[in-house]
Design a protein around this motif. Structure first.
Motif, PDB file in Angstrom:
ATOM      1  N   ARG A   1      41.416 115.156  63.926  1.00 26.14           N
ATOM      2  CA  ARG A   1      40.119 115.384  64.578  1.00 26.14           C
ATOM      3  C   ARG A   1      39.514 116.712  64.138  1.00 26.14           C
ATOM      4  NH1 ARG A   1      39.072 111.924  68.679  1.00 26.14           N
ATOM      5  NH2 ARG A   1      40.793 110.589  69.410  1.00 26.14           N
ATOM      6  N   GLY A   2      40.355 117.714  63.908  1.00 29.12           N
ATOM      7  CA  GLY A   2      39.826 119.014  63.479  1.00 29.12           C
ATOM      8  C   GLY A   2      39.142 118.925  62.132  1.00 29.12           C
ATOM      9  N   ALA A   3      39.728 118.154  61.192  1.00 34.26           N
ATOM     10  CA  ALA A   3      39.110 117.995  59.885  1.00 34.26           C
ATOM     11  C   ALA A   3      37.794 117.233  59.998  1.00 34.26           C
ATOM     12  CB  ALA A   3      40.055 117.260  58.935  1.00 34.26           C
ATOM     13  N   VAL A   4      37.788 116.201  60.862  1.00 31.59           N
ATOM     14  CA  VAL A   4      36.548 115.448  61.062  1.00 31.59           C
ATOM     15  C   VAL A   4      35.465 116.349  61.644  1.00 31.59           C
ATOM     16  CG1 VAL A   4      35.467 113.564  62.339  1.00 31.59           C
ATOM     17  CG2 VAL A   4      37.710 113.239  61.293  1.00 31.59           C
ATOM     18  N   LEU A   5      35.839 117.170  62.625  1.00 32.76           N
ATOM     19  CA  LEU A   5      34.857 118.080  63.231  1.00 32.76           C
ATOM     20  C   LEU A   5      34.332 119.069  62.198  1.00 32.76           C
ATOM     21  CD1 LEU A   5      33.374 119.121  65.711  1.00 32.76           C
ATOM     22  CD2 LEU A   5      35.372 120.549  66.232  1.00 32.76           C
ATOM     23  N   ALA A   6      35.259 119.589  61.365  1.00 36.21           N
ATOM     24  CA  ALA A   6      34.829 120.527  60.330  1.00 36.21           C
ATOM     25  C   ALA A   6      33.880 119.854  59.345  1.00 36.21           C
ATOM     26  CB  ALA A   6      36.051 121.081  59.595  1.00 36.21           C
ATOM     27  N   GLY A   7      34.173 118.600  58.992  1.00 37.50           N
ATOM     28  CA  GLY A   7      33.299 117.872  58.079  1.00 37.50           C
ATOM     29  C   GLY A   7      31.923 117.634  58.662  1.00 37.50           C
ATOM     30  N   VAL A   8      31.899 117.272  59.960  1.00 39.90           N
ATOM     31  CA  VAL A   8      30.602 117.044  60.606  1.00 39.90           C
ATOM     32  C   VAL A   8      29.794 118.324  60.651  1.00 39.90           C
ATOM     33  CG1 VAL A   8      29.488 116.417  62.777  1.00 39.90           C
ATOM     34  CG2 VAL A   8      31.417 115.067  61.931  1.00 39.90           C
ATOM     35  N   LEU A   9      30.448 119.430  61.003  1.00 36.08           N
ATOM     36  CA  LEU A   9      29.743 120.713  61.076  1.00 36.08           C
ATOM     37  C   LEU A   9      29.248 121.153  59.695  1.00 36.08           C
ATOM     38  CD1 LEU A   9      32.006 122.654  63.613  1.00 36.08           C
ATOM     39  CD2 LEU A   9      29.755 121.631  64.017  1.00 36.08           C
ATOM     40  N   GLY A  10      30.084 120.961  58.677  1.00 36.01           N
ATOM     41  CA  GLY A  10      29.666 121.327  57.322  1.00 36.01           C
ATOM     42  C   GLY A  10      28.472 120.513  56.856  1.00 36.01           C
ATOM     43  N   LEU A  11      28.499 119.214  57.145  1.00 41.06           N
ATOM     44  CA  LEU A  11      27.374 118.363  56.759  1.00 41.06           C
ATOM     45  C   LEU A  11      26.113 118.734  57.524  1.00 41.06           C
ATOM     46  CD1 LEU A  11      26.887 115.997  54.834  1.00 41.06           C
ATOM     47  CD2 LEU A  11      27.283 114.446  56.744  1.00 41.06           C
ATOM     48  N   ALA A  12      26.285 119.083  58.800  1.00 39.82           N
ATOM     49  CA  ALA A  12      25.134 119.518  59.598  1.00 39.82           C
ATOM     50  C   ALA A  12      24.533 120.807  59.048  1.00 39.82           C
ATOM     51  CB  ALA A  12      25.554 119.698  61.055  1.00 39.82           C
ATOM     52  N   ALA A  13      25.432 121.746  58.628  1.00 41.18           N
ATOM     53  CA  ALA A  13      24.931 123.003  58.060  1.00 41.18           C
ATOM     54  C   ALA A  13      24.158 122.749  56.769  1.00 41.18           C
ATOM     55  CB  ALA A  13      26.106 123.949  57.798  1.00 41.18           C
ATOM     56  N   ALA A  14      24.672 121.857  55.919  1.00 40.32           N
ATOM     57  CA  ALA A  14      23.968 121.533  54.680  1.00 40.32           C
ATOM     58  C   ALA A  14      22.616 120.892  54.970  1.00 40.32           C
ATOM     59  CB  ALA A  14      24.830 120.594  53.837  1.00 40.32           C
ATOM     60  N   THR A  15      22.580 120.024  55.991  1.00 37.81           N
ATOM     61  CA  THR A  15      21.324 119.364  56.351  1.00 37.81           C
ATOM     62  C   THR A  15      20.308 120.364  56.874  1.00 37.81           C
ATOM     63  OG1 THR A  15      22.535 117.353  56.895  1.00 37.81           O
ATOM     64  CG2 THR A  15      20.303 117.544  57.755  1.00 37.81           C
ATOM     65  N   VAL A  16      20.758 121.275  57.732  1.00 42.08           N
ATOM     66  CA  VAL A  16      19.853 122.295  58.276  1.00 42.08           C
ATOM     67  C   VAL A  16      19.285 123.154  57.150  1.00 42.08           C
ATOM     68  CG1 VAL A  16      19.736 124.386  59.671  1.00 42.08           C
ATOM     69  CG2 VAL A  16      20.898 122.356  60.550  1.00 42.08           C
ATOM     70  N   LEU A  17      20.140 123.536  56.194  1.00 39.01           N
ATOM     71  CA  LEU A  17      19.691 124.362  55.079  1.00 39.01           C
ATOM     72  C   LEU A  17      18.647 123.625  54.235  1.00 39.01           C
ATOM     73  CD1 LEU A  17      19.944 126.936  53.426  1.00 39.01           C
ATOM     74  CD2 LEU A  17      21.870 125.889  52.215  1.00 39.01           C
ATOM     75  N   ALA A  18      18.869 122.327  53.990  1.00 41.77           N
ATOM     76  CA  ALA A  18      17.900 121.548  53.210  1.00 41.77           C
ATOM     77  C   ALA A  18      16.565 121.413  53.936  1.00 41.77           C
ATOM     78  CB  ALA A  18      18.479 120.169  52.905  1.00 41.77           C
ATOM     79  N   VAL A  19      16.632 121.182  55.261  1.00 41.50           N
ATOM     80  CA  VAL A  19      15.408 121.068  56.048  1.00 41.50           C
ATOM     81  C   VAL A  19      14.650 122.385  56.070  1.00 41.50           C
ATOM     82  CG1 VAL A  19      14.490 120.685  58.362  1.00 41.50           C
ATOM     83  CG2 VAL A  19      16.270 119.178  57.459  1.00 41.50           C
ATOM     84  N   VAL A  20      15.372 123.495  56.251  1.00 41.82           N
ATOM     85  CA  VAL A  20      14.724 124.820  56.267  1.00 41.82           C
ATOM     86  C   VAL A  20      14.042 125.087  54.924  1.00 41.82           C
ATOM     87  CG1 VAL A  20      15.165 127.297  56.324  1.00 41.82           C
ATOM     88  CG2 VAL A  20      16.194 125.816  58.035  1.00 41.82           C
ATOM     89  N   ALA A  21      14.730 124.730  53.842  1.00 41.04           N
ATOM     90  CA  ALA A  21      14.143 124.950  52.521  1.00 41.04           C
ATOM     91  C   ALA A  21      12.874 124.114  52.329  1.00 41.04           C
ATOM     92  CB  ALA A  21      15.162 124.592  51.444  1.00 41.04           C
ATOM     93  N   ALA A  22      12.863 122.890  52.894  1.00 44.12           N
ATOM     94  CA  ALA A  22      11.695 122.023  52.738  1.00 44.12           C
ATOM     95  C   ALA A  22      10.523 122.456  53.592  1.00 44.12           C
ATOM     96  CB  ALA A  22      12.078 120.587  53.069  1.00 44.12           C
ATOM     97  N   LEU A  23      10.821 122.891  54.832  1.00 45.50           N
ATOM     98  CA  LEU A  23       9.735 123.242  55.749  1.00 45.50           C
ATOM     99  C   LEU A  23       9.152 124.613  55.457  1.00 45.50           C
ATOM    100  CD1 LEU A  23      11.115 121.863  59.132  1.00 45.50           C
ATOM    101  CD2 LEU A  23       9.463 120.824  57.574  1.00 45.50           C
ATOM    102  N   ARG A  24       9.952 125.518  54.837  1.00 46.05           N
ATOM    103  CA  ARG A  24       9.479 126.871  54.526  1.00 46.05           C
ATOM    104  C   ARG A  24       8.827 127.512  55.735  1.00 46.05           C
ATOM    105  NH1 ARG A  24       8.770 127.746  49.125  1.00 46.05           N
ATOM    106  NH2 ARG A  24       8.511 129.912  49.741  1.00 46.05           N
ATOM    107  N   PRO A  25       9.613 127.935  56.715  1.00 44.25           N
ATOM    108  CA  PRO A  25       9.044 128.524  57.928  1.00 44.25           C
ATOM    109  C   PRO A  25       8.228 129.767  57.606  1.00 44.25           C
ATOM    110  CG  PRO A  25      11.401 128.972  57.779  1.00 44.25           C
ATOM    111  CD  PRO A  25      11.085 127.999  56.698  1.00 44.25           C
ATOM    112  N   PRO A  26       7.281 130.102  58.463  1.00 44.07           N
ATOM    113  CA  PRO A  26       6.358 131.196  58.172  1.00 44.07           C
ATOM    114  C   PRO A  26       6.968 132.576  58.376  1.00 44.07           C
ATOM    115  CG  PRO A  26       5.891 130.264  60.313  1.00 44.07           C
ATOM    116  CD  PRO A  26       6.966 129.415  59.720  1.00 44.07           C
ATOM    117  N   ALA A  27       6.141 133.562  57.977  1.00 43.35           N
ATOM    118  CA  ALA A  27       6.369 134.977  58.261  1.00 43.35           C
ATOM    119  C   ALA A  27       7.754 135.448  57.816  1.00 43.35           C
ATOM    120  CB  ALA A  27       6.119 135.260  59.737  1.00 43.35           C
ATOM    121  N   ALA A  28       8.455 136.154  58.756  1.00 42.64           N
ATOM    122  CA  ALA A  28       9.693 136.846  58.404  1.00 42.64           C
ATOM    123  C   ALA A  28      10.774 135.876  57.946  1.00 42.64           C
ATOM    124  CB  ALA A  28      10.188 137.649  59.610  1.00 42.64           C
ATOM    125  N   THR A  29      10.882 134.713  58.627  1.00 42.46           N
ATOM    126  CA  THR A  29      11.914 133.748  58.252  1.00 42.46           C
ATOM    127  C   THR A  29      11.675 133.245  56.832  1.00 42.46           C
ATOM    128  OG1 THR A  29      12.052 133.059  60.544  1.00 42.46           O
ATOM    129  CG2 THR A  29      13.026 131.601  58.904  1.00 42.46           C
TER     130      THR A  29
END
Length: 550
Positions: free
Chosen positions: A39-67
């Motif tokens: 279960r720990g490996a599965v949780l780590a995999g889910v979290l890693g995939l979520a982090a990659a997804t968040v990074l891709a979304v952030v790169a696509a949306l290009r938030p304004p100002a300081a971010t």
């Protein structure tokens, strides 16, 4: 590629991995006997995939100002985008280790982010893809991960990265070649764009097969008063043409759409030159001379059309002033010249000495020549003004040719030029204006005699088919330079061979001849080789057409 487009591509490339993991997880949950081994490996995999997804979304949306500034600063390097697929590789590796290791359904997903990494520029991406794959495959054999490793786990973990490395090398090389090809295409596009932008005196308008504008250069903006943003993708080429001219062309062409009528006579290797009235953005008309060509794709298939238009306002104004001047001078000259001819006739009624008789003959000959020139000027003025009636009747073209030869024989004998007549034995009937058709024969034959040196020959030939009658005059004379053939039928034009050899004339005969032939719905054809001779052919339809369509 712009930074914004590249960042959106990151999310597009990540989407297949995310989708495949979702489908694989659903199948693993539904498959009989599937288990979660860690279960720990599965949780780590889910979290890693979520982090990659968040990074891709952030790169696509290009938030304004300081971010946005922070993301841009972090993403300044060319290789930053591989962080997303690296996280995906590790996440998939962890999911694979936590759901049975080598027997996990999710192991197949690993190929998607590995291909992504391998496709990045540089050979380093091959090593990075192989190393990431090796690490992901080793996760079930690491201490503390319950992936059920067997005796072959380490061997598989050593061999599989070799296979992934070879695949990554192949993908990397193909991607490199594709990028190089795309770079050449971009360079060619930039060169084409720079050339179009440099053309400011001509309007260059490009369209797709349906007539929708996709090219609009600065010359088009200046001439028509529309920006490229207003025209490209929103304007059709047929909307540029004055409605009356467009409707007439559509009626004559008989095509399904107005745009198809505009390009009906255009094909690869067969451009069309014509005159149109185009409309500016404010609705005001502008006369243009347009050259239309076909645009071809890489396979040589028609992909659209290119219209190159030149403002003809100045040309039309100059022609109008010239016509006005010609008409005025002609009318002013004809009256006094006619009076001179009349008084010369009166002189003949009185007894004259031989010297006086010769003087009257010289005066009559020159007055008659001047009167013919004035009549020619008046005729061209009537043609340009559209006041050119034809007295149509049944005419024997063979007889017209015979009469022209007989009229030209005295001049030909004096010049030492042989006349050859080649006409059918029987009549060659044609519905035409006998006087004007005789004018065509006389003009062509007199020109041919003037341009043929002594010892040469002039051949007059009449041929007939079901649809056309051809009256051809061929001479073995001086010939015409190739770059001057297109200007032969312009008023007052004199070829360099004519001026160099002091051949008499003012340059009106061929212009009048062409006007008569076109008025009959026909066309003039010219073939010439400098120093070898020239052939002029009047092609006359037996079923008279509208001159505009001829």
């Amino acid at each position: 590629m712009t930074s914004r487009a590249r960042d959106r591509t990151v999310l597009l490339k990540h989407a297949p991995t995310l989708l495949a993991v979702g489908i694989g997880g659903a199948l693993a949950a539904a498959a009989p006997g599937s288990v979660v081994t860690d279960r720990g490996a599965v949780l780590a995999g889910v979290l890693g995939l979520a982090a990659a997804t968040v990074l891709a979304v952030v790169a696509a949306l290009r938030p304004p100002a300081a971010t946005r500034r922070a993301v841009d600063a972090w993403a300044a390097g060319d290789g930053w985008v591989v962080v997303v697929p690296l996280l995906s590789v590790l996440a998939v590796g962890a999911l694979r280790a936590g759901t049975g290791g080598t027997g996990s359904l999710l192991g197949a997903v690993l190929v998607l982010p590995v291909i992504w990494i391998a496709a990045e520029p540089g050979r380093w991406s091959v090593l990075l893809a192989a190393g990431a794959a090796c690490l992901a495959l080793l996760l079930p054999a690491l201490p503390g991960v319950d992936g059920h490793p067997d005796d072959l786990a380490w061997w598989r973990a050593a061999f599989a990265p070799v296979v992934y490395a070879l695949a990554a090398l192949t993908v990397n090389e193909l991607a490199r070649r594709l990028r190089r090809h795309l770079a050449r295409l971009r360079d060619a596009d930039r060169l084409t764009r720079s050339v179009l932008d440099a053309v400011t005196e001509q309007a260059v308008v490009g369209t797709g097969p349906d007539g929708l504008v996709d090219v609009w250069n600065p010359g088009a903006e200046r001439l028509l008063g529309r920006t490229a943003a207003e025209a490209q993708g929103a304007l059709r080429a047929d909307a540029l043409v004055a409605p009356t001219e467009l409707q007439e062309r559509w009626r004559q062409a008989g095509t399904t759409t107005p745009f198809a009528a505009l390009v009906a006579d255009v094909a690869p290797g067969r451009p069309e030159a014509s005159e149109w009235t185009w409309l500016r953005a404010d609705g005001s008309p502008v006369p243009v001379q347009v050259s239309t060509t076909v645009r071809l794709d890489g396979a040589g298939r028609p992909a659209g059309y290119l219209f190159v238009a030149t403002d003809a306002t100045a040309v039309h104004e100059a022609a109008r002033l010239q016509d006005q001047f010609t008409g005025m001078i002609s009318h002013e000259l004809r009256t006094p010249v006619s009076a001179v001819v009349g008084h010369l006739d009166l002189l003949r009624d009185d007894p004259l000495t031989p010297d006086q008789q010769r003087s009257v003959e010289v005066a009559e000959r020159n007055a008659a020549r001047l009167l013919r020139l004035v009549d020619d000027l008046l005729f061209t003025a009537r043609v340009d003004a559209g006041r050119f009636p034809l007295a149509l009747a049944d005419v024997d073209v063979a007889e017209v040719a015979r009469a022209a030869v007989e009229s030209a024989r005295p001049a030909a004998d004096r010049a030492g030029v042989a006349l050859v007549l080649d006409v059918p034995d029987g009549p060659v009937p044609l519905r035409a204006d006998a006087v004007r058709l005789a004018q065509v024969g006389d003009n062509l034959l007199s020109n041919a005699v003037k341009f043929t040196p002594a010892g040469g020959a002039v051949t007059v030939r009449v041929t007939a088919s079901v649809d056309h009658v051809r009256l051809a005059v061929a001479e073995t004379g001086l010939g015409i330079p190739a770059d001057e053939v297109d200007r032969l039928f312009s008023r007052f034009f004199r070829t360099t061979t004519a001026t160099r050899n002091a051949v008499p004339g003012v340059g009106l005969g061929l212009a009048i001849t062409r006007s008569v032939v076109v008025a009959h719905g026909g066309v003039m054809e010219v073939t010439s080789a400098e120093g070898e001779g020239t052939t002029f052919t009047a092609v006359l339809p037996r079923r008279r057409r509208d001159p505009a369509s001829g």
